[in-house]
Design a protein around this motif. Structure first.
Motif, PDB file in Angstrom:
ATOM      1  N   CYS A   9       0.742  -1.079  -0.106  1.00 14.16           N
ATOM      2  CA  CYS A   9      -0.020  -0.030   0.074  1.00 14.16           C
ATOM      3  C   CYS A   9       0.856   1.342   0.158  1.00 14.16           C
ATOM      4  N   VAL A  17      -5.439   3.697  -3.341  1.00 17.38           N
ATOM      5  CA  VAL A  17      -5.086   2.188  -2.788  1.00 17.38           C
ATOM      6  C   VAL A  17      -5.954   2.003  -1.716  1.00 17.38           C
ATOM      7  N   ALA A  23      -7.224  -1.620   0.667  1.00 19.17           N
ATOM      8  CA  ALA A  23      -6.509  -2.822   0.888  1.00 19.17           C
ATOM      9  C   ALA A  23      -7.606  -3.762   1.533  1.00 19.17           C
TER      10      ALA A  23
END
Ligand code: CA
Length: 231
Positions: free
Chosen positions: A20, A30, A32
């Motif tokens: 990340c 990003v 996750a």
């Protein structure tokens, strides 16, 4: 340039954080998650441009998650494996990932690989396409606009990478395209070691075209060099 979105699927916190961090530093948006189920939920919620997918997840086999993502979306998948030997195995299994990286990987290379995927256009026009967007060669039709391939009029279900490979060949029928040329045009990379990936996707493409009943034109292998489409 608009912000590209990447979904990172990795259950090991340390690796997840690292991936990340390097991707965010490269200017990407990003998200996750740590499981296969969450990954599919996220992909359905908002399709990312690229999914970085760990093979070994606690709740699911990464290959199954990859197949599911493939079936539902057009995003690129870069698969992370625990060992280098797994890469060849996965390529052979036709899991359909667009790229593979074995752990431990260099963060810089990871960023480079994701960036190379993002440079591949969603709607391809890098190959010198004829003015007509449909290339017709014997029983085969390659339609650049709708991104459809037809054999005797029936649509063949191809992945984005398979379509791009076939479109590259069909744009220059009869001519030999080197594997390196295909890597540059389809994957937008000179990354060595990907040659095997070209071969794997090409073999999946061939299998699908054969299953669709295509007898002409045919993809010929020019040993040690590349491929050409011959009527
Ligand atoms: Ca894992």
């Amino acid at each position: 340039m608009s912000e590209h979105s990447v979904l990172v699927v990795e259950d090991t916190e340390e690796i997840r954080e690292l991936v990340c961090t390097v991707l965010r530093r490269a200017g990407m948006h990003v998200r996750a998650v740590a499981s296969g189920a969450q990954a599919l939920t996220e992909v359905r919620r908002a399709v990312p441009d690229v999914v970085v997918l760990d093979l070994g997840l606690p709740d699911a086999d990464g290959t199954e998650v990859c197949r599911q993502i493939r079936a539902e979306s057009e995003c690129y998948v870069l698969m992370l494996t625990a060992r280098a030997e797994e890469v060849d195995l996965l390529i052979g299994l036709a899991v359909g990932a667009d790229g593979y990286m074995a752990k431990p990987f260099s963060p810089r290379e990871l960023v480079a690989r994701v960036q190379a995927m993002l440079r591949r256009p969603r709607v391809p026009a890098p190959v010198p396409a004829p003015a007509e967007s449909v290339v017709r060669l014997a029983e085969l039709e390659v339609d650049e606009d709708s991104r459809e391939v037809r054999v005797d009029g029936a649509v063949v279900d191809l992945t984005r990478t398979e379509f791009d490979l076939l479109a590259a060949l069909a744009s220059r029928p009869g001519r030999v395209l080197q594997r390196e040329t295909l890597l540059r045009e389809v994957w937008r990379t000179d990354w060595e070691g990907s040659v095997r990936l070209v071969e794997a996707h090409m073999s999946n493409l061939r299998r699908k075209l054969q299953a669709a009943g295509l007898s002409s034109p045919e993809i010929r292998t020019v040993r040690g060099v590349g491929y050409r489409l011959v009527s």
